[in-house]
Design an enzyme around this catalytic site. Structure first.
Site, short mmCIF file in Angstrom:
data_model
loop_
_atom_site.label_atom_id
_atom_site.label_comp_id
_atom_site.label_asym_id
_atom_site.label_seq_id
_atom_site.Cartn_x
_atom_site.Cartn_y
_atom_site.Cartn_z
N PHE A 150 -30.39 -42.48 23.55
CA PHE A 150 -30.53 -42.58 22.10
C PHE A 150 -31.87 -43.17 21.67
O PHE A 150 -32.07 -43.46 20.50
CB PHE A 150 -29.38 -43.42 21.51
CG PHE A 150 -28.03 -42.80 21.73
CD1 PHE A 150 -27.53 -41.86 20.85
CD2 PHE A 150 -27.27 -43.13 22.84
CE1 PHE A 150 -26.30 -41.25 21.05
CE2 PHE A 150 -26.03 -42.54 23.07
CZ PHE A 150 -25.54 -41.60 22.17
N LEU B 40 -32.62 -43.28 5.26
CA LEU B 40 -32.53 -42.89 3.85
C LEU B 40 -33.92 -42.91 3.23
O LEU B 40 -34.09 -43.35 2.09
CB LEU B 40 -31.58 -43.83 3.09
CG LEU B 40 -30.08 -43.67 3.38
CD1 LEU B 40 -29.26 -44.68 2.59
CD2 LEU B 40 -29.59 -42.24 3.05
N ARG C 12 -43.99 -32.01 18.56
CA ARG C 12 -42.96 -30.98 18.59
C ARG C 12 -42.22 -30.90 17.25
O ARG C 12 -41.71 -31.90 16.76
CB ARG C 12 -41.97 -31.25 19.75
CG ARG C 12 -42.59 -30.96 21.11
CD ARG C 12 -41.66 -31.27 22.26
NE ARG C 12 -41.54 -32.69 22.54
CZ ARG C 12 -40.85 -33.19 23.57
NH1 ARG C 12 -40.23 -32.37 24.39
NH2 ARG C 12 -40.79 -34.49 23.75
N CYS D 196 -36.16 -33.59 18.74
CA CYS D 196 -34.70 -33.65 18.92
C CYS D 196 -33.88 -33.07 17.78
O CYS D 196 -33.10 -32.15 17.99
CB CYS D 196 -34.28 -35.10 19.17
SG CYS D 196 -34.86 -35.73 20.74
P1 NAD Z 1 -40.21 -33.91 28.08
O1 NAD Z 1 -40.55 -32.48 27.88
O2 NAD Z 1 -41.14 -34.96 27.56
O3 NAD Z 1 -40.03 -34.21 29.64
C1 NAD Z 1 -39.31 -33.41 30.51
C2 NAD Z 1 -39.99 -33.47 31.88
O4 NAD Z 1 -39.14 -32.88 32.84
C3 NAD Z 1 -41.31 -32.71 31.94
O5 NAD Z 1 -42.34 -33.59 32.37
C4 NAD Z 1 -41.05 -31.61 32.98
O6 NAD Z 1 -42.20 -31.30 33.74
C5 NAD Z 1 -39.95 -32.26 33.81
N1 NAD Z 1 -39.15 -31.33 34.60
C6 NAD Z 1 -38.53 -30.19 34.21
N2 NAD Z 1 -37.84 -29.66 35.23
C7 NAD Z 1 -38.00 -30.47 36.29
C8 NAD Z 1 -37.52 -30.46 37.62
N3 NAD Z 1 -36.71 -29.49 38.10
N4 NAD Z 1 -37.90 -31.46 38.46
C9 NAD Z 1 -38.72 -32.43 38.01
N5 NAD Z 1 -39.19 -32.51 36.76
C10 NAD Z 1 -38.83 -31.54 35.90
O7 NAD Z 1 -38.77 -34.10 27.46
P2 NAD Z 1 -38.15 -35.43 26.78
O8 NAD Z 1 -38.63 -35.55 25.38
O9 NAD Z 1 -38.30 -36.57 27.71
O10 NAD Z 1 -36.61 -35.02 26.69
C11 NAD Z 1 -35.78 -34.96 27.84
C12 NAD Z 1 -34.35 -34.84 27.39
O11 NAD Z 1 -33.96 -36.04 26.70
C13 NAD Z 1 -34.06 -33.70 26.42
O12 NAD Z 1 -32.78 -33.21 26.68
C14 NAD Z 1 -34.10 -34.37 25.08
O13 NAD Z 1 -33.33 -33.68 24.11
C15 NAD Z 1 -33.48 -35.71 25.39
N6 NAD Z 1 -33.87 -36.80 24.50
C16 NAD Z 1 -35.14 -36.90 24.06
C17 NAD Z 1 -35.51 -37.96 23.24
C18 NAD Z 1 -36.92 -38.07 22.73
O14 NAD Z 1 -37.14 -38.86 21.81
N7 NAD Z 1 -37.89 -37.35 23.30
C19 NAD Z 1 -34.56 -38.92 22.88
C20 NAD Z 1 -33.26 -38.81 23.37
C21 NAD Z 1 -32.92 -37.73 24.19
#
Ligand code: NAD
Length: 462
Positions: free
Chosen positions: A160, A261, A339, A271
């Site tokens: 979160f 708000l 993004r 997200c």
């Molecule tokens: P991101 O794109 O910043 O990072 C994902 C990473 O995973 C990348 O560096 C990619 O190279 C790596 N990756 C992909 N496949 C791989 C594999 N097989 N082996 C090793 N590395 C691999 O994404 P993020 O923003 O960190 O989001 C990750 C997840 O967390 C998503 O599901 C997102 O919805 C969720 N999330 C994100 C946030 C946020 O604020 N960014 C908050 C809560 C939840």
């Protein structure tokens, strides 16, 4: 304890660094060799306040390391977290789970090849990525294809944290959600999060499916709150009310709460848009449509487009040949994440309408340049304003909150400010000689027509 974090992005890197701060030995894995090389050199590939010190301190203490070698990281780990991306699948809005399933397969193979190390050991495979209901079961099936059930447990532990305050959010969360049917997984995850017990952080233990849905429901609810206040802001403008006061007046009601708000240009980021989309698609598959969330998405998309129209209208109905100064490009302050930022929906429209767009963002420009190469990028806030016909505030970075207004006015061709985040006070801006537009607040144009005399219920005429 020892864990592996698969995916070293915004979530994986912050979570990995925070777990290491809790005293856990963490190996962060990514398939992006460039990212891992930078981390090994001590560089942080993303902007997140405080992350550089946290990573440096724990790496120096030997608790945090980085590798592209998933197999080495996974073997002997008490838990392996999947924190890879789950973007929108092109075309249909479903979550693209290919990265999650690929990671699960690689984990299964690595554990199978590694044998039981030490003998009898089990590994908890935890999905931290945001994934639709049913994904955890599919991860379980992938693991079961390669491994005996005695070797692994699955759990869902949605994250979160918010970019910009990610470390604080991870270290002091409102709650931790753990979905699993395995007693062993509960014990391991409980131990990993033990430091939070001292803070009396509520731990919500549920099934896999419930944990997965909690994350989507939370994001959809927050997106709904933002969209609700944005529509209220439009109504405020139409009837001469002030959305700040409306937000405060309703937010003080404990049942509603004051957060999320703030009226603005519409939600964006990595997200809310994609998670609301994925939730709507999952609900359609389950034949229980979520019409509220569908509407939120539609209203929010329209809002981002309306912001460009609003800017053009504020510029007298025409921006062709005009110079527009833009402050803020990222979807929120304190991140470099571009993004789905509202700026991506607004600025290309202004450029296509013939405006010269000069922009500055403290951290987002490297990424923005790739996405909007047609804009001019400046070295600081004041550079954007040189000869500008309007100043547009899109992201509320702190450094934009206290601009030297005399300097701003002297630099601009026209003293016109369009503040999509309501970071300035209308009265103060008007007193400083600006024509000032904001969101959902009574505004007088040109400085002399005091809106305090406008009767509530009448549309505010510029
Ligand atoms: P991101 O794109 O910043 O990072 C994902 C990473 O995973 C990348 O560096 C990619 O190279 C790596 N990756 C992909 N496949 C791989 C594999 N097989 N082996 C090793 N590395 C691999 O994404 P993020 O923003 O960190 O989001 C990750 C997840 O967390 C998503 O599901 C997102 O919805 C969720 N999330 C994100 C946030 C946020 O604020 N960014 C908050 C809560 C939840």
């Amino acid at each position: 304890m020892r864990i592996a974090m698969i995916g070293t992005g915004y979530v994986g890197l912050v979570s990995g660094a925070c777990f290491s701060e809790f005293g856990v030995s963490v190996t962060c894995v990514d398939k992006d060799a460039g990212k891992i090389e930078r981390l090994m050199r001590g560089e942080i590939p993303i902007f997140e306040p405080g992350l550089d010190q946290l990573v440096a301190g724990n790496a120096a203490a030997g608790r945090l390391s980085f590798t592209t070698d998933l197999k080495a990281a996974v073997n002997g780990a008490d838990a392996v977290f999947i924190a890879v991306g789950t973007p929108s699948r092109r075309g249909d809005g479903h979550a693209d789970l290919s990265y999650v399933f690929a990671a699960a397969s690689e984990i299964a193979e690595a554990l199978a090849q590694g044998g039981n190390d030490p003998p009898g050991d089990r590994t908890v495979v935890v999905t931290k990525s945001t994934v639709p209901v049913g994904t955890g079961r599919r991860v379980e099936r992938i693991l079961r294809n390669t491994l005996p059930p005695s070797r692994f447990d699955v759990a869902s532990n949605p994250e979160f944290l918010r970019e910009g305050s990610a470390i604080q959010d991870f270290m002091r969360p409102d709650r931790v959600v753990i979905g699993t049917e395995s007693e062993h997984a509960r014990t391991v995850l409980g131990a990993l999060y033990r430091p939070l017990y001292l803070l009396e952080t509520p731990m919500v233990f549920t099934s896999l499916e419930t944990a997965e849905l909690i994350k989507y429901a939370a994001n959809a609810f927050l997106a709904t709150k933002i969209t609700f206040i944005n529509e209220m802001a439009d109504l405020c403008e139409a009837v001469g009310a002030d959305v700040h006061d409306v937000a405060r007046g309703i937010g003080l009601d404990g049942r509603i709460g004051r957060k999320f708000l703030h009226a603005g240009p519409g939600f964006g980021g990595s997200c809310f848009p994609k998670d609301c989309q994925a939730l709507v698609r999952s609900a359609e598959l389950a034949e229980t449509p979520l019409s509220v969330v569908e509407t939120v998405l539609r209203v929010n998309e329209a809002r981002k487009r309306q912001m460009a129209d609003r800017i053009i209208a504020a510029c007298g109905g025409e921006v062709a040949g005009k110079t527009l100064a833009v402050l803020g490009l990222t979807f929120k302050p304190n991140t470099d994440d571009m993004r789905d930022s509202p700026s991506l929906a607004i600025l290309p429209v202004l450029h296509a309408a013939g405006a010269r767009v000069r922009a500055f963002d403290p951290e987002g420009m490297a990424e923005a340049k790739k996405l909007m190469p047609e804009l001019e990028y400046c070295g600081d806030a004041y550079q954007t304003m040189q000869g500008a016909d309007a100043l547009i505030l899109i992201t509320e970075w702190n450094e934009f909150r206290a601009l030297d207004l005399d300097r701003v006015k002297a630099l601009m061709r026209q003293p016109l400010v369009i503040d999509l985040r309501n970071i300035y006070q209308p009265d103060a801006m008007i007193a400083a000689g600006f024509t000032y537009h904001s969101i959902g607040r009574p505004i007088s144009q040109g400085g002399s027509e005091a809106m305090t005399e406008t009767p509530a219920g009448l549309r505010v005429i510029a």
